[in-house]
Write an enzyme that holds these catalytic residues in place. Structure first.
Site, PDB file in Angstrom:
ATOM      1  N   HIS A   1       0.827  -1.202   0.000  1.00  0.00           N
ATOM      2  CA  HIS A   1       0.000   0.000   0.000  1.00  0.00           C
ATOM      3  C   HIS A   1       0.870   1.264   0.000  1.00  0.00           C
ATOM      4  O   HIS A   1       0.620   2.210  -0.748  1.00  0.00           O
ATOM      5  CB  HIS A   1      -0.912  -0.060   1.225  1.00  0.00           C
ATOM      6  CG  HIS A   1      -1.913   1.048   1.310  1.00  0.00           C
ATOM      7  ND1 HIS A   1      -2.665   1.279   2.423  1.00  0.00           N
ATOM      8  CD2 HIS A   1      -2.287   1.988   0.406  1.00  0.00           C
ATOM      9  CE1 HIS A   1      -3.459   2.312   2.218  1.00  0.00           C
ATOM     10  NE2 HIS A   1      -3.245   2.764   0.996  1.00  0.00           N
TER      11      HIS A   1
ATOM     12  N   GLU B   1       2.378   1.664  -3.351  1.00  0.00           N
ATOM     13  CA  GLU B   1       1.362   2.126  -4.307  1.00  0.00           C
ATOM     14  C   GLU B   1       1.262   3.656  -4.251  1.00  0.00           C
ATOM     15  O   GLU B   1       1.166   4.329  -5.276  1.00  0.00           O
ATOM     16  CB  GLU B   1       0.026   1.462  -3.978  1.00  0.00           C
ATOM     17  CG  GLU B   1      -1.159   1.951  -4.777  1.00  0.00           C
ATOM     18  CD  GLU B   1      -2.283   2.433  -3.879  1.00  0.00           C
ATOM     19  OE1 GLU B   1      -2.550   3.654  -3.879  1.00  0.00           O
ATOM     20  OE2 GLU B   1      -2.886   1.599  -3.157  1.00  0.00           O
ATOM     21  N   HIS B   2       1.298   4.214  -3.043  1.00  0.00           N
ATOM     22  CA  HIS B   2       1.270   5.677  -2.913  1.00  0.00           C
ATOM     23  C   HIS B   2       2.577   6.294  -3.406  1.00  0.00           C
ATOM     24  O   HIS B   2       2.572   7.330  -4.056  1.00  0.00           O
ATOM     25  CB  HIS B   2       1.130   6.063  -1.439  1.00  0.00           C
ATOM     26  CG  HIS B   2      -0.270   6.010  -0.921  1.00  0.00           C
ATOM     27  ND1 HIS B   2      -0.917   7.105  -0.450  1.00  0.00           N
ATOM     28  CD2 HIS B   2      -1.145   4.974  -0.804  1.00  0.00           C
ATOM     29  CE1 HIS B   2      -2.129   6.768  -0.042  1.00  0.00           C
ATOM     30  NE2 HIS B   2      -2.296   5.483  -0.251  1.00  0.00           N
TER      31      HIS B   2
ATOM     32  N   GLU C   1       4.643   9.239   2.827  1.00  0.00           N
ATOM     33  CA  GLU C   1       3.516   8.391   2.445  1.00  0.00           C
ATOM     34  C   GLU C   1       3.312   7.258   3.443  1.00  0.00           C
ATOM     35  O   GLU C   1       2.195   6.808   3.648  1.00  0.00           O
ATOM     36  CB  GLU C   1       3.725   7.829   1.042  1.00  0.00           C
ATOM     37  CG  GLU C   1       3.801   8.884  -0.048  1.00  0.00           C
ATOM     38  CD  GLU C   1       2.507   9.697  -0.189  1.00  0.00           C
ATOM     39  OE1 GLU C   1       1.402   9.128  -0.015  1.00  0.00           O
ATOM     40  OE2 GLU C   1       2.618  10.912  -0.458  1.00  0.00           O
TER      41      GLU C   1
ATOM     42  N   GLU D   1      -4.597   7.076   6.826  1.00  0.00           N
ATOM     43  CA  GLU D   1      -5.663   6.435   6.050  1.00  0.00           C
ATOM     44  C   GLU D   1      -6.096   5.148   6.767  1.00  0.00           C
ATOM     45  O   GLU D   1      -7.287   4.881   6.949  1.00  0.00           O
ATOM     46  CB  GLU D   1      -5.139   6.116   4.642  1.00  0.00           C
ATOM     47  CG  GLU D   1      -6.177   5.490   3.725  1.00  0.00           C
ATOM     48  CD  GLU D   1      -5.584   5.014   2.399  1.00  0.00           C
ATOM     49  OE1 GLU D   1      -4.550   5.561   1.967  1.00  0.00           O
ATOM     50  OE2 GLU D   1      -6.169   4.090   1.813  1.00  0.00           O
TER      51      GLU D   1
ATOM     52  N   ARG E   1     -38.478  -9.335 -13.123  1.00  0.00           N
ATOM     53  CA  ARG E   1     -38.776 -10.097 -14.342  1.00  0.00           C
ATOM     54  C   ARG E   1     -39.044  -9.202 -15.538  1.00  0.00           C
ATOM     55  O   ARG E   1     -38.765  -9.561 -16.674  1.00  0.00           O
ATOM     56  CB  ARG E   1     -39.986 -11.014 -14.112  1.00  0.00           C
ATOM     57  CG  ARG E   1     -39.608 -12.352 -13.473  1.00  0.00           C
ATOM     58  CD  ARG E   1     -40.778 -13.025 -12.780  1.00  0.00           C
ATOM     59  NE  ARG E   1     -41.954 -13.120 -13.624  1.00  0.00           N
ATOM     60  CZ  ARG E   1     -43.208 -13.152 -13.162  1.00  0.00           C
ATOM     61  NH1 ARG E   1     -43.427 -13.090 -11.850  1.00  0.00           N
ATOM     62  NH2 ARG E   1     -44.217 -13.247 -13.971  1.00  0.00           N
TER      63      ARG E   1
HETATM   64 ZN   LIG Z   1      -4.109   4.573   0.276  1.00  0.00          ZN
END
Ligand SMILES: [Zn+2]
Length: 1095
Positions: free
Chosen positions: A177, A180-181, A255, A277, A720
C-alpha cells in the site's frame, strides 16, 4: 451526503454528471443505483460490494486501498453498482453495446502482425475475437522479461491502460500500500514531487487512480483523447519502473510513516498518509469485521495479513524492506499489462518495448506466487472488540458474521457463474430469501458480509448481521444455517429464478458501468484469473456458460442445479469461520493511550541531540513538502494544449414537449434498445415536519407491497419485467432563486419492448403500495439507522459538509434532515414512534403521497433512440392519465436553518473530518467559469500539499456549490483539527501570492475541462440534461461558462481571493472528531465548538 462535485476535484473517476451540477440528493439516499430493483439495496452492504469506490471497503472482504481520496456516490455515478456485480460473475462489457449500433458480424479491428510484435521484442501467444466485448484480443509475451500483455482492439473511445503487479505481503506493515502511494511521487523522467497530481490537474483522464488488493497492485488510467492517453501511460510506466521513492527516504516517511517532532519540548507523534488512512479504516467496525474475517479464513497464506497496513504494525516497516519489495516485485517479469480501446495496437507495443527492454528476467514470478490455504477440518470461532461510542444500548451492538472458504482450488468458470447466480438468488434483492429472513428475524439491524467474493485465489462466502444483542448471537448463526438447509431442501421459487435471470441478462445487455470505464471493468475481471497464471481470455466470455446454465435450469429445474452447491460449499463445508464482534467503548481511548505510551518511550530513549536532530528532520521534511516544484520539472509532465480542447460543450439532444399537458423531456440517443425514464414530482407541497420521513417513504414504495401483491411478488415482478426501479429525493439550491429545487425522482429502465410493463409498475409503486406493514417499516428504520452510523464513521466529511450547508441555506437544511446528523436523531425517535403510534406514522406516509402525486407538478424524462421514444409515448400518456389531477398545487413554505454556531460532532475515531464553509455570493461575488478552475487548483495544490502531504491527512479538498454559492473546505481522515482550519484560512493569501506560468495555467484549465466533459454513457447524459433543466442551467450558460473557463487568467485567481476570504471571516466550522482532539482544541481555543454526541 456526497454531492456530485464534492469530491470531484480529487476524484479520478470524474463522476458522470456534469461538473456544473452540484446537485444535492438526500444524503446516502442518492440511491440512484438505478440498476437496482429496490431503493434500499444500493445502500446495503451487498450492492456496495463491487462498486469500485473506496467506500465499499467498509463492507467488502476484499479491501482495495485507493491512492486517491474516495470518489463519492452520486446520483449518476452509482448506477454501476449492480451491473458491476454481474460483470464479476458474468462479465459483459461490450464496448459497442451502447455507443454504436450492434453488428452481427465480427467487425475487423486492427491487429498486430507477428513481424511487428517480433520487432518490438514480443511474441504473440494467442489471439481471438471475443464477441461478448466485441474486441479483437491478443495476448503477447515480452520475450526478454516474460512480461505479459493483453491488447484489446475495438471501437470504444474510452481507452484504458493498466499495469498490475503481484504483490503478496508477508506481514501487516502495509508495504504494498505504501509503495502504491510512493511510486507516483516522482520518477526518472518526471522528477517532480507528484506527477500524479500534475495529471490530476492537467489531463483529460476519464480515470486515474491506483489501488492495492490483498495480493496485487493495479495502476490504471483512461482517456478518450489518444494523445492524452499516451501521456498518462508514459507517466505511469515511468513511475512504476523507475520511481524516485526507492532512493528517497523522505517520500517513504511522507507516504508511509515517520516520527514528527516540531519542537524538542513537545511530544513525538506518528505521521504519514497511509498511516492515517489506515487509522481511519481501523476506526470503522465494518472494516474491522472484514479484516478479521479474511485473516481468520486464511491463517496460513498471504491473506492472513493486511496488505493495507495495520496502524500498530506500520511503524515497524523499514526503508530497506520497502526498497527490496519494489526491486523484487515491480519488475516486468512480475507484470501483467492491459490495453483496451480504439487506438493503434502497434503503438502500444512500441511504447512498452522502450520500458521493458531495459530489464532482464527475474525470479519474482516464482516468489510472488500465491499459495492456497488448505481447508480446515473443523469450524473456527473468533471474538474481537471494536471501538464503540458510549451512546445507545451497548448490549445490542454486537456483530456476527459467518464466513466460508469455498474451495482449495480456483473454481472453473461454470461453477463460478452458477455460484454467482445463486448469490443473487440468496441476497440480490430485498425479496431474496436469505436477506429477507435475516432482516425480518428482528435479530439485528442490518446485513454484514457481502455474499460471494471471488476476486482472490480462493472464493469465499460471508453473511451475518450487525446491531445484534448479546443473547441473540447464537440465534443468528442458527438462523443462517437453518435457512441454507431449508433452501437446499425446498429450492427457490420459479418467479425468483426468472427474476434473477432477467436481471442478469438485462445487466449484460445494458453493460452499464456508470462512470467507470468499460475497459477497466473488463480488465479487473480478466486480471482476477490472469494474476493466478490462469487464462485471461476465459473470464471475458460468458455467453456460452450462461446459455448452458439457462438450459440446465430449464431441463433439470433450479433445485437440481443449486441445492447440491449449497450442500457442498456451505452446509457440508468445515472451513467455516464465525466472527463475533463486541462493542468496546474504551477501545479507542485505550489504543490512543498505548500509542502515546510507545511514543513516550521512544522519546525517553532519545538523547538531546537525537531530539534536536528529529526536530530538524521534521522541519526539513516540511520545507521540502512546501517548496513548489521548479517550473522545468513541471514541464516534464506532458500536457495537451488549449488547441486540443473543443470550444463547445458536449451536446445532449433534448426535445421539450408535452403529453397530456405534462412536460416531457426526450433525449434521442442510441441505448441498445433500453428505455430509461425518470418521473419527477415536486416535493414543495409536503409539510416541513414530514420531510425527514421522505427517504423512508421512498423505500416503502418499493418494499411494502400492494393490495394484490406481497412485496416479494412486487419485487420479483420488477425483476422479471424491467432493469430496475428506484425512488429517491433530490434537493439543490437554484442559483438566483430563493426557493430550492426539491423533488422526488422515480427512475426506471427496461427493454423498450417492455415500456408498458415499466410504466404499469411505476404506477403500482406510486399509487397501489399500501403503507400497512409495521414490522417491515421498523426494519427500514433500523437499517437506515445502522447505515447512518456507518456513514458517520466512514464519511464524516460528508456529514460535516451537510451540516454546514444546513446552517447556510434551506436546500442544505432539507438534505440534512434526510441524511445528516438530524436524520439520525429523527430515526432514533421514529424507532419508538413506530411501536407507540404506528397509525400516526402510516398516515403521515399517506399524507406525503397525497401531497406529492399530482399530474400538474409532474415531469417526465425519457432517454432512448427516436423509434423507441415514439413507441413509448402511449404508455407514458396512459400512466399520466392515472395520476391524480390536483391543481393548482399549493406550495407550503419551508423556512429553516440550523444555528450557525461552530460544531464538533463527537465519534469514537482515531482520525477527524474537518470542514469550514461560507456563502461567497453574499460577498457580492458573481459566478464566473474561472471559479471551477480555481477551486480545482486550490484542492490539487494548496490543500493537497498542506492538508495531505504535510498535514498527513488522507485527503483535503474544497468544493464550490455554484447553485447555492457555498464554498466549503473539507478534510478526510485527518490527524489534525485546528491546524487544518489555519490552512483553510490561509487560502486567500495563497491565491494573492500565487505565481503561475502559462503552462501551469493551461494545465489547470485543461483539467477543469476534463471534469466538465466527463465521459458519460447515454443514461447519464439523459439524466444530466434533466438536472440542468431542473436547476435552470441553459445551453447558453454552459457555453458562456466554458468560454470563461478557457479564458481564465492569473488575475481571476487573485480576484477570487477576496471571495474566499469570506470563508475565513464568516465561515461556519463543523468537525466530526474524536473526543480527545476536541478537548485539546478547546484547551487551545476556549469553547470554540458546540459539542454534539452522535454515536
Ligand atoms: Zn491509500
Amino acid at each position: 451526503m456526497e454531492r456530485a462535485t464534492l469530491l470531484r476535484s480529487l476524484s479520478c473517476s470524474s463522476l458522470a454528471s456534469n461538473r456544473f451540477f452540484t446537485f444535492r440528493s438526500a444524503h446516502g439516499l442518492a440511491r440512484s443505483s438505478f440498476s437496482s430493483s429496490s431503493s434500499s439495496s444500493s445502500s446495503s452492504p451487498r450492492n456496495l460490494r463491487h462498486r469500485l469506490n473506496p467506500n465499499i471497503s467498509s463492507h467488502s472482504l476484499i479491501r482495495r486501498h485507493w491512492r486517491l481520496f474516495p470518489a463519492s456516490s452520486s446520483s449518476s455515478s452509482s448506477s454501476y453498482s449492480l451491473s458491476l456485480r454481474f460483470q464479476k460473475h458474468f462479465s459483459t462489457l461490450s464496448p459497442r453495446a451502447v455507443v454504436s449500433p450492434p453488428s452481427q458480424s465480427s467487425p475487423e479491428f486492427a491487429g498486430v502482425h507477428d513481424e511487428v510484435a517480433e520487432k518490438f521484442g514480443f511474441e504473440k501467444v494467442s489471439e481471438e475475437f471475443i464477441g461478448e466485448c466485441k474486441s479483437k484480443a491478443a495476448l503477447f509475451r515480452h520475450k526478454k522479461t516474460g512480461a505479459e500483455v493483453m491488447s484489446l482492439s475495438n471501437d470504444d473511445e474510452n481507452k484504458v491502460f493498466g499495469i498490475v503487479f503481484r504483490t503478496p505481503p508477508k506481514d501487516s506493515t502495509g508495504i504494498p500500500h505504501i509503495l502504491e502511494h510512493s511510486v507516483l511521487c516522482g520518477s526518472r523522467k518526471y522528477p517532480l514531487k507528484e506527477p500524479f497530481v500534475e495529471l490530476l490537474k492537467g489531463s483529460l483522464h476519464t480515470f486515474l487512480n491506483a489501488f492495492t488488493y490483498p495480493d496485487r497492485t493495479c495502476y490504471p488510467v483512461a482517456s478518450t483523447n489518444t494523445k492524452d492517453f499516451y501521456n498518462l501511460v508514459d507517466v505511469y510506466l515511468d513511475a512504476v519502473f523507475f520511481p524516485k521513492c526507492v532512493e528517497d527516504f523522505q517520500t517513504f516517511q511522507q507516504e508511509g510513516w515517520h516520527y514528527e517532532l516540531n519542537n524538542p519540548s513537545e511530544e513525538i507523534s506518528y505521521k504519514g498518509v497511509v498511516f492515517n488512512e489506515m487509522k481511519g479504516v481501523y476506526s470503522q467496525p465494518d472494516n474491522i469485521l472484514g479484516r478479521t474475517s479474511q485473516q481468520a479464513l486464511f491463517p496460513d497464506n498471504t491473506y492472513g495479513v493486511d496488505s493495507g497496513g495495520d496502524p500498530e504494525v506500520i511503524p515497524k516497516l523499514t526503508f530497506e524492506e520497502f526498497k527490496e519489495f519494489h526491486s523484487k516485485y515491480y519488475h516486468p517479469s512480475n507484470a501483467r499489462i492491459w490495453f483496451y480501446g480504439d487506438d493503434d495496437p502497434n503503438e502500444r507495443l512500441r511504447i512498452l518495448s522502450e520500458y521493458l527492454d531495459t530489464f532482464s528476467a527475474n525470479s519474482a514470478p516464482r516468489e510472488s506466487r500465491i499459495e492456497p490455504q488448505k481447508l480446515f477440518s473443523e469450524p473456527v470461532r473468533i471474538v474481537e472488540k471494536y471501538p464503540a461510542g458510549e451512546g445507545g444500548d451497548l448490549k445490542k451492538k454486537n456483530m456476527v458474521c459467518l464466513n466460508w472458504l469455498l474451495s482449495e482450488k480456483p473454481l472453473d468458470l461454470e461453477t463460478e457463474l452458477t455460484l454467482g447466480f445463486l448469490d443473487h438468488l440468496l441476497l440480490g434483492t430485498p425479496a431474496s430469501p436469505l436477506r429477507k429472513i435475516l432482516l425480518e428475524s428482528g435479530l439485528g439491524d442490518a446485513i454484514v458480509g457481502g455474499g460471494i467474493e471471488d476476486e482472490l485465489l480462493q472464493p469465499q462466502f460471508s453473511i451475518g448481521l450487525k446491531g445484534v444483542s448479546e443473547d441473540d448471537i447464537k440465534k443468528v448463526e442458527e438462523l443462517v444455517m437453518a435457512t441454507f438447509k431449508k433452501l437446499a431442501e425446498e429450492g427457490f421459487e420459479t418467479d425468483a429464478v426468472e427474476a434473477s435471470m432477467n436481471t442478469i441478462e438485462f445487466s449484460l445487455k445494458e453493460n452499464n458501468t456508470g462512470s467507470f470505464p468499460r475497459g477497466l471493468s473488463l480488465m479487473l475481471r480478466s486480471i482476477g484469473k490472469w494474476i493466478y497464471d490462469l487464462d485471461p481470455f476465459e473470464p471475458l466470455k460468458y455467453e456460452e456458460p450462461l446459455k448452458a446454465l439457462k438450459a440446465r435450469i430449464a431441463e433439470e429445474g433450479s433445485k437440481a442445479v443449486f441445492s447440491p452447491l449449497i450442500e457442498k460449499y456451505i452446509l457440508n463445508n468445515p472451513h467455516r469461520v464465525t466472527v463475533e464482534m463486541q462493542p468496546d467503548p474504551e477501545k479507542a481511548s485505550r489504543d490512543e493511550a498505548s500509542e502515546k505510551e510507545i511514543l513516550r518511550k521512544v522519546k525517553e530513549s532519545m538523547t538531546e541531540e537525537d531530539l534536536a536532530e528529529l526536530a530538524r528532520a521534521t522541519e526539513e521534511l516540511r520545507q521540502k513538502q512546501e517548496t513548489p516544484d521548479p517550473p522545468e520539472a513541471l514541464k516534464s509532465v506532458p500536457s495537451l494544449s488549449l488547441q486540443d480542447i473543443p470550444k463547445e460543450p458536449i451536446h445532449i439532444p433534448t426535445e421539450i414537449g408535452d403529453i397530456n399537458g405534462v412536460k416531457v423531456l426526450k433525449h434521442d440517443l442510441f441505448t441498445n434498445d433500453v428505455l430509461y425514464s425518470e418521473v419527477v414530482f415536486n416535493l414543495s407541497s409536503v409539510k416541513q415536519e414530514l420531510l425527514p420521513l421522505v427517504p423512508l417513504f421512498c423505500q416503502s414504495l418499493l418494499e411494502m407491497g400492494t393490495k394484490d401483491l406481497t412485496f416479494v411478488q412486487l419485487n420479483q415482478l420488477i425483476g422479471r419485467k424491467t432493469g430496475g426501479i428506484s425512488v429517491y429525493p433530490l434537493t439543490s439550491s437554484v442559483r438566483g432563486k430563493e426557493d430550492p429545487c426539491s423533488r422526488v425522482i422515480v427512475r426506471g429502465k427496461a427493454m423498450a419492448g417492455r415500456a408498458e410493463d415499466l410504466f404499469n409498475l411505476v404506477n403500482s409503486v406510486l399509487q397501489e403500495v399500501q403503507f400497512t406493514d409495521q414490522q417491515r417499516f421498523k426494519q427500514f428504520v433500523s437499517q437506515s439507522k445502522a447505515r447512518m452510523e456507518n456513514r458517520l464513521r466512514g464519511s464524516g466529511h460528508g456529514i460535516a459538509a451537510a451540516r454546514m450547508d444546513a446552517k447556510l441555506n434551506l436546500a442544505g437544511w432539507i438534505s440534512e434532515q434526510m441524511g445528516g446528523v438530524s436524520y439520525l436523531e429523527f430515526l432514533k425517535e421514529l424507532e419508538q414512534k413506530v411501536d407507540q403510534d404506528w397509525d400516526g406514522v402510516s398516515s403521515s406516509l399517506e399524507e406525503i403521497r397525497k401531497s406529492l402525486l399530482s399530474r400538474n407538478s409532474c415531469l417526465v424524462n425519457l432517454t432512448a433512440d427516436g423509434k423507441n421514444l415514439t413507441n413509448s409515448e402511449k404508455f407514458v400518456s396512459k400512466f399520466l392519465d392515472l395520476l391524480p389531477n390536483r391543481s393548482p398545487i399549493e406550495a407550503t413554505t419551508w423556512n429553516a436553518r440550523l444555528s450557525s454556531d461552530n460544531e464538533a460532532i463527537v465519534i469514537p475515531t482515531q482520525v477527524n473530518y474537518v470542514g469550514k464553509a461560507a456563502n461567497v455570493y453574499e460577498t457580492g461575488y458573481q459566478l464566473k467559469g474561472s471559479a471551477y478552475v480555481i477551486s480545482k487548483y486550490i484542492s490539487n495544490t494548496w490543500l493537497w500539499d498542506r492538508v495531505r502531504v504535510s498535514g498527513g491527512a488522507y485527503g483535503g479538498f474544497c468544493d464550490f456549490d455554484t447553485h447555492s454559492g457555498v464554498f466549503s473546505f473539507l478534510s478526510y481522515r485527518d490527524p489534525n483539527l485546528l491546524k487544518t482550519l489555519d490552512v483553510y484560512d490561509g487560502t486567500g493569501e495563497f491565491l494573492r501570492q500565487l505565481e503561475m506560468d502559462d503552462d501551469a495555467l493551461t494545465k489547470a484549465i485543461i483539467g477543469t475541462i476534463g471534469d466538465v466533459d466527463a465521459y458519460q454513457l447515454p443514461d447519464a447524459k439523459g439524466y444530466s440534461s434533466l438536472l440542468r433543466y431542473l436547476l435552470g442551467v441553459s445551453d447558453e450558460e454552459r457555453q458562456r461558462r466554458r468560454e470563461e473557463i478557457l479564458a481564465t487568467s492569473l488575475k481571476d485567481f487573485k480576484e477570487f481571493a477576496d471571495a474566499i476570504d469570506a470563508v475565513k471571516a464568516k465561515g461556519v466550522v463543523v468537525a466530526v472528531a474524536s473526543p480527545d482532539d476536541i478537548d485539546a482544541a478547546h484547551k487551545e481555543h476556549g469553547n470554540f465548538f458546540q459539542i454534539k454526541k452522535a454515536l
